[in-house]
Design a protein around this motif. Structure first.
Motif, short mmCIF file in Angstrom:
data_model
loop_
_atom_site.label_atom_id
_atom_site.label_comp_id
_atom_site.label_asym_id
_atom_site.label_seq_id
_atom_site.Cartn_x
_atom_site.Cartn_y
_atom_site.Cartn_z
N GLY A 2 0.81 -1.21 0.00
CA GLY A 2 0.00 0.00 0.00
C GLY A 2 0.85 1.26 0.00
O GLY A 2 0.58 2.22 -0.74
N LEU A 3 1.89 1.26 0.81
CA LEU A 3 2.79 2.42 0.88
C LEU A 3 3.48 2.65 -0.45
O LEU A 3 3.54 3.78 -0.95
CB LEU A 3 3.83 2.18 1.99
N GLY A 4 3.97 1.59 -1.05
CA GLY A 4 4.71 1.72 -2.31
C GLY A 4 3.87 2.24 -3.44
O GLY A 4 4.25 3.20 -4.12
N VAL A 5 2.70 1.63 -3.67
CA VAL A 5 1.88 2.06 -4.81
C VAL A 5 1.32 3.45 -4.61
O VAL A 5 1.13 4.21 -5.56
CB VAL A 5 0.72 1.05 -5.10
N VAL A 31 8.41 -2.47 -4.44
CA VAL A 31 7.21 -2.21 -5.25
C VAL A 31 7.41 -0.95 -6.10
O VAL A 31 7.04 -0.92 -7.28
CB VAL A 31 5.97 -2.05 -4.33
N ILE A 32 7.99 0.08 -5.51
CA ILE A 32 8.24 1.33 -6.26
C ILE A 32 9.21 1.08 -7.42
O ILE A 32 8.99 1.56 -8.54
CB ILE A 32 8.79 2.42 -5.33
N ALA A 87 5.22 4.64 -12.22
CA ALA A 87 5.55 5.59 -11.14
C ALA A 87 5.33 7.02 -11.62
O ALA A 87 6.26 7.71 -12.03
CB ALA A 87 6.99 5.38 -10.69
N SER A 88 4.10 7.48 -11.53
CA SER A 88 3.74 8.78 -12.12
C SER A 88 4.02 9.97 -11.22
O SER A 88 4.01 11.11 -11.67
CB SER A 88 2.24 8.78 -12.47
#
Length: 354
Positions: free
Chosen positions: A254-257, A309-310, A319-320
């Protein structure tokens, strides 16, 4: 009280909520939790490519279990690519059991196996025995993927003795399902069987840590859905069972996305999350029978998972929201963005003397 909503009205309500949540918060991450097996996969399939969402019971459990298995392979002296060489018995064909099978199959394909080769590694059983193609009419599409052409209906004991699985995963919520004879047969056919009774609470665990280690003479690699105390063997060895808990994975995902501005949670993100978690376990911990880190490290584990994940999102152009400065030091960037639950007192404390 009113009857629980079902069918078209139920799905309409879910859709209305999702649309409203995204309208109010365009970058919201939706985590599906505790949806019943008969709707969970269907809802996930409908929205996973359209919304930033994931199902913790299916994907979170799958990624966490994969991490434990990768750690188990390390403990056996094998590489992650050996996953495709395993024979995997999954007791429980609900959304969790099938979700775990799907994540493990995707991991095998990551390592170069074809889908057909990967499917052959699985033996998925429910209360009626091994899933077979003769039951296709009553199985969901996801269950049908793992139905075997032969031996449908075999019991767990018959599967163990005929196919000699190298690991058994329990997701049945049937306490004590893994009998002494079943586990001893596993140990007879495999030097270091991986035994994961993942149901919780403890009363519903398929077997206990003490039973698993004693019935395999301390040779098994164990993790569970419920917490168990250390196990002391008669020869003086002590094993420290660890808990296969989704909290090792879903906060980091969740943190990464969220930080990177991803639009979807991909299968590959789940894989790299599992890999990051598995790599966090030290060799000393593996030697003690641990395949998951200590819970005291959960914040650092979550950070490592988020970074993985990032990096996957960057690799695939998802990664926008990241700048060049952010990308230059992801560790510091993620650390700065992590929530720290420290609060300023709301009431000023004064010493009053009269």
């Amino acid at each position: 009280q009113k009857p629980r909503m079902k069918g078209a009205p139920y799905y309409h309500l879910v859709d209305e909520f999702l649309q409203a949540a995204r309208h109010r918060w365009p970058n919201v991450l939706i985590q599906f939790e505790d949806f019943s097996s008969n709707v969970a996969q269907k809802i996930l399939n409908k929205y996973r490519d359209e919304f930033l969402c994931f199902n913790d019971d299916i994907q979170g459990t799958g990624a966490t279990t994969l991490a434990g298995i990768l750690g188990g392979l390390r403990a056996k002296g094998e590489k992650p690519t050996a996953l495709g060489d395993q024979r995997i018995l999954i007791a429980g064909a609900g959304s969790a059991g099938v979700g775990v099978a799907q994540v493990l199959m995707q991991a095998m394909m990551e390592h170069g196996r074809s889908e057909e080769e990967a499917k052959k590694c699985f033996f998925v059983a429910d209360e009626n025995g091994l899933l077979g193609t003769e039951r296709l009419s009553e199985l969901s599409a996801e269950q049908a993927m793992f139905a075997r052409d032969t031996d449908g209906g075999l019991s767990l004991s018959e599967i163990v003795n005929k196919y000699k699985p190298t690991m058994i995963l329990g997701m049945t919520a049937v306490g004590g399902l893994f009998s002494e004879q079943l586990i001893r047969d596993m140990a007879k056919h495999c030097e270091k069987p991986i035994i994961f009774p993942l149901s919780n609470p403890t009363t519903k665990a398929e077997c206990s840590a003490k039973q698993a280690f004693e019935w395999t003479d301390g040779r098994c690699i164990f993790a569970s859905g419920s917490p168990f105390d250390p196990v002391e063997m008669e020869d003086g060895r002590t094993f420290y069972p660890t808990q296969c808990n989704n909290m090792f994975v879903f906060p980091g995902i969740g943190l990464g996305v969220t930080l990177c501005g991803a639009k979807t949670v991909s299968d590959r993100m789940l894989y790299v999350a599992a890999e990051a978690l598995a790599n966090y376990v030290t060799e000393d911990e593996l030697a003690e029978g641990k395949v998951f880190p200590n819970l005291t490290t959960i914040r650092d584990v979550s950070k490592k998972v988020a970074i993985a994940v990032i990096e996957e999102a960057v690799e695939t152009g998802q990664a926008s929201k990241l700048t060049e400065k952010d990308l230059a030091d992801l560790d510091s960037f993620v650390t700065r963005k992590m929530y720290d639950p420290v609060y300023v007192p709301l009431i000023e404390k004064r010493t009053i003397s009269i």
